[in-house]
Scaffold this motif. Structure first.
Motif, short mmCIF file in Angstrom:
data_model
loop_
_atom_site.label_atom_id
_atom_site.label_comp_id
_atom_site.label_asym_id
_atom_site.label_seq_id
_atom_site.Cartn_x
_atom_site.Cartn_y
_atom_site.Cartn_z
N ASN A 289 -0.26 11.91 -7.80
CA ASN A 289 0.99 12.28 -7.13
C ASN A 289 2.22 12.06 -8.01
OD1 ASN A 289 -0.20 12.86 -4.47
ND2 ASN A 289 -0.67 10.68 -4.45
N LEU A 290 2.01 11.72 -9.27
CA LEU A 290 3.13 11.38 -10.15
C LEU A 290 4.06 12.58 -10.35
CD1 LEU A 290 4.20 9.00 -11.82
CD2 LEU A 290 2.99 9.94 -13.79
N LYS A 291 5.35 12.33 -10.11
CA LYS A 291 6.37 13.37 -10.27
C LYS A 291 7.30 13.10 -11.45
CE LYS A 291 6.59 14.70 -5.37
NZ LYS A 291 7.49 14.92 -4.21
N GLN A 292 7.54 11.81 -11.71
CA GLN A 292 8.47 11.47 -12.79
C GLN A 292 7.95 10.24 -13.53
OE1 GLN A 292 12.68 11.65 -12.08
NE2 GLN A 292 12.44 12.53 -10.04
N ILE A 293 8.04 10.30 -14.85
CA ILE A 293 7.73 9.13 -15.67
C ILE A 293 8.83 9.01 -16.72
CG2 ILE A 293 6.12 10.53 -17.05
CD1 ILE A 293 4.63 7.85 -17.59
N LEU A 294 9.60 7.93 -16.60
CA LEU A 294 10.78 7.71 -17.44
C LEU A 294 10.62 6.37 -18.14
CD1 LEU A 294 13.43 8.67 -14.70
CD2 LEU A 294 12.16 10.22 -16.20
N LEU A 295 10.37 6.41 -19.43
CA LEU A 295 10.11 5.19 -20.19
C LEU A 295 11.12 5.04 -21.32
CD1 LEU A 295 6.22 5.42 -20.66
CD2 LEU A 295 7.49 4.51 -18.71
N SER A 296 11.56 3.81 -21.57
CA SER A 296 12.41 3.53 -22.72
C SER A 296 11.91 2.26 -23.39
CB SER A 296 13.87 3.36 -22.30
OG SER A 296 14.02 2.32 -21.34
N PHE A 297 11.76 2.31 -24.71
CA PHE A 297 11.21 1.19 -25.48
C PHE A 297 9.91 0.70 -24.84
CE2 PHE A 297 15.78 1.16 -26.26
CZ PHE A 297 15.83 1.12 -27.65
N SER A 298 9.15 1.63 -24.33
CA SER A 298 7.92 1.33 -23.60
C SER A 298 6.84 2.31 -24.02
CB SER A 298 8.17 1.43 -22.08
OG SER A 298 9.22 0.59 -21.67
N GLY A 299 5.66 2.15 -23.43
CA GLY A 299 4.62 3.12 -23.72
C GLY A 299 3.26 2.68 -23.26
N PHE A 300 2.32 3.62 -23.36
CA PHE A 300 0.92 3.37 -23.06
C PHE A 300 0.22 3.03 -24.37
CE2 PHE A 300 2.52 6.11 -19.80
CZ PHE A 300 1.87 5.71 -18.63
N ILE B 236 -2.27 2.59 -7.92
CA ILE B 236 -1.43 3.50 -8.70
C ILE B 236 -1.57 4.95 -8.23
CG2 ILE B 236 -1.44 2.03 -10.74
CD1 ILE B 236 -3.56 3.81 -11.96
N GLN B 237 -2.60 5.26 -7.44
CA GLN B 237 -2.81 6.64 -7.04
C GLN B 237 -1.71 7.16 -6.11
OE1 GLN B 237 -6.61 6.72 -5.13
NE2 GLN B 237 -5.96 5.52 -3.36
N PRO C 224 0.79 -1.24 0.00
CA PRO C 224 0.00 0.00 0.00
C PRO C 224 0.82 1.28 0.00
CG PRO C 224 -0.04 -1.02 2.17
CD PRO C 224 0.62 -2.00 1.25
N ASN C 225 2.10 1.21 0.35
CA ASN C 225 2.93 2.42 0.39
C ASN C 225 3.80 2.58 -0.86
OD1 ASN C 225 2.17 3.46 2.98
ND2 ASN C 225 3.32 1.78 3.91
N LEU C 226 3.51 1.80 -1.89
CA LEU C 226 4.34 1.83 -3.09
C LEU C 226 4.28 3.20 -3.78
CD1 LEU C 226 6.13 0.22 -5.01
CD2 LEU C 226 4.07 -0.48 -6.24
N LYS C 227 5.46 3.80 -3.94
CA LYS C 227 5.56 5.10 -4.59
C LYS C 227 6.50 5.10 -5.79
CE LYS C 227 4.71 7.68 -0.31
NZ LYS C 227 5.25 8.67 0.66
#
Length: 253
Positions: free
Chosen positions: A170-181, A146-147, A125-128
């Motif tokens: 609360n998202l501060k950083q999103i760093l993706l490589s060879f990835s995506g939505f 995910i919230q 539950p504390n996953l950030k």
């Protein structure tokens, strides 16, 4: 003349009343399904970009077999379990409920072998801080864990089902490589705490940057969008006011 002036004043007062009523309705209206309220308090902006290397307190490997929860028995009712704040989990498509013994964990590194949809992260539950390597995520309306996420780092990972970044307020950083939505939500600019966006070698789905507005993003320090596959187009609104910008794709207009 007096009658005309009186009518104008009455009309002005009526319009002001309508605006006030609309504002009140907007403030009290219930959230739509799957919509998450943004935090009321002012967030602390990140000034340093997250590092890709990851060291964890404990590592568990599933090795393609059902996980034996007996290995967690020594941690049950053990005060040392409170000292564990990070985990590496290898080849887990389902994270067992027994992992709840590590209730102070706020960082997880997932490494996939079977490329199945990851389940069970709600047991932490504390996953950030989520790091994923060759994973698959399906975030539907029941995915509430995910919230709390503040950082997402992913390589060769696909994310499906996210219809709005407001679900990760609360998202501060999103760093993706060879990835995506599979479908990139266009409301990423509404995240108050967002500081770093780095989408490198974008894969899975497409992004129309012209529909993304960063002009109200007070925390944003850097944006980077890169693709070789013509799946990114345009330029985001407000890019010229961001300190660090790196946009490299084939369809800028």
């Amino acid at each position: 003349m007096k009658l005309l002036l009186s009518l104008l004043v009455s009309l002005l007062l009526f319009q002001c009343k309508q605006v006030a009523e609309k504002d009140q309705v907007a403030q009290t209206a219930p959230l739509k399904e799957n919509q998450t309220a943004l935090p009321d308090s002012t967030c602390t902006c990140d000034t340093l970009k997250a590092k890709l290397n990851f060291h964890s307190d404990l590592t568990f490997s599933n090795n393609g077999r059902p996980f034996d929860t007996l290995v967690l028995a020594p941690w049950k009712n053990n005060p040392d379990s409170k000292k564990i704040t990070s985990l590496t989990l290898i080849d887990f498509d389902t994270i067992p409920q027994a992992m709840k013994v590590f209730d102070q964990v706020d960082k997880v590194f997932l490494q996939a072998i079977n490329h199945k949809n990851v389940q069970g992260l709600e047991h932490l539950p504390n996953l950030k801080y989520l790091v994923a390597e060759e994973e698959r995520f399906q975030w539907d309306s029941t995915t509430t864990w995910i919230q709390n996420l503040e950082v997402i780092i992913a390589n060769k990972t696909s994310i499906a089902g996210l219809n709005s970044f407001r679900r990760i307020p609360n998202l501060k950083q999103i760093l993706l490589s060879f990835s995506g939505f599979e479908e990139f939500p266009q409301d990423i600019g509404f995240l108050e705490c967002l500081s770093f966006v780095d989408i490198g070698a974008h894969t899975f789905g497409s992004i129309d940057l012209s529909k993304i507005n960063f002009s109200q993003s007070n925390c944003i320090q850097e944006i980077a969008f890169h693709s070789w596959h013509k799946n990114i187009t345009g330029l985001p609104i407000g890019w010229e006011n961001i300190p660090n910008v790196n946009i490299n794709h084939q369809i800028l207009l």
